[in-house]
Design an enzyme around this catalytic site. Structure first.
Site, mmCIF file in Angstrom:
data_model
loop_
_atom_site.group_PDB
_atom_site.id
_atom_site.type_symbol
_atom_site.label_atom_id
_atom_site.label_comp_id
_atom_site.label_asym_id
_atom_site.label_seq_id
_atom_site.Cartn_x
_atom_site.Cartn_y
_atom_site.Cartn_z
ATOM 1 N N HIS A 86 67.809 48.747 63.511
ATOM 2 C CA HIS A 86 66.558 48.693 64.284
ATOM 3 C C HIS A 86 66.799 48.173 65.698
ATOM 4 C CE1 HIS A 86 63.843 49.951 61.202
ATOM 5 N NE2 HIS A 86 63.990 48.877 60.445
ATOM 6 N N GLU B 134 68.706 46.255 59.330
ATOM 7 C CA GLU B 134 68.004 45.479 60.355
ATOM 8 C C GLU B 134 68.705 45.567 61.709
ATOM 9 O OE1 GLU B 134 65.052 44.705 59.935
ATOM 10 O OE2 GLU B 134 64.898 44.658 57.766
#
Length: 185
Positions: free
Chosen positions: A136, A133
């Protein structure tokens, strides 16, 4: 102000040992300091009682109010089960090229799948999803390589199969992005 810190934001729970471990591994993966913030509450408006889950996009939007001035990125960590509309659940969510990301520990625990507790397996899963995550937020997209940490995990088998490492192209893109951010700081 020097803004090259990654903050770990616990939401709705506290486990100092796990949070400090996440901070150390995140620091190693991104080559930036990572610090743990004080616990923040989950936003009540993100809770969907019909699903007994929290809408991860709504939780992600609520993180902004907890971002310190010197934060480059924030990774929120929660025990709550997360979903996005059109999906039964998500392990996490992030704003691509944004400052905030979120992971849920709920479905990463072996006990969720009626297996015996396994701390090493659990922590490995947490690290993969945390790095994924945060990746990203540095502009990295999903990978077609099932061994890359940036591979999309649609189930726990995908998470278990992938590594906690970026592949070669991702390493280059990440290094370039971090160099660019350091020059701008």
């Amino acid at each position: 102000m020097y803004r090259l810190k990654i903050y770990i934001l616990p939401m709705g729970f506290w486990d100092d040992g796990l949070l400090q471990h996440i901070a150390r591994r995140v620091s190693d993966a991104f080559g930036l300091p990572a610090l743990v913030l004080r616990e923040a509450p989950l936003p009540g408006g993100a809770y969907a009682p019909d699903r007994d889950q929290y809408n991860s996009t709504d939780v992600l939007k609520s993180i902004d109010r907890y971002i310190p001035d010197d934060a480059l990125r924030v990774l929120a960590v929660t025990n709550a089960d997360l979903f996005v509309p059109m999906m039964n659940f998500v392990f996490g969510e992030a704003a691509v090229d944004g400052r905030v990301s979120l992971i849920s520990l709920h479905r990463l625990r072996p006990e969720f799948y009626a297996n015996s507790p396994d701390e090493q397996l659990f922590v490995g899963r947490v690290m993969k999803e945390a790095i994924h995550e945060l990746g990203h937020t540095f502009g990295l997209r999903h990978s077609a390589n099932p061994n890359s940490v940036m591979y999309f995990s649609s189930n726990i088998v995908d998470t278990d199969r992938k590594s906690a490492e970026f592949d070669g192209d991702e390493i280059e893109l990440l290094a370039s992005k971090i160099r660019e951010l350091k020059r701008a700081a």
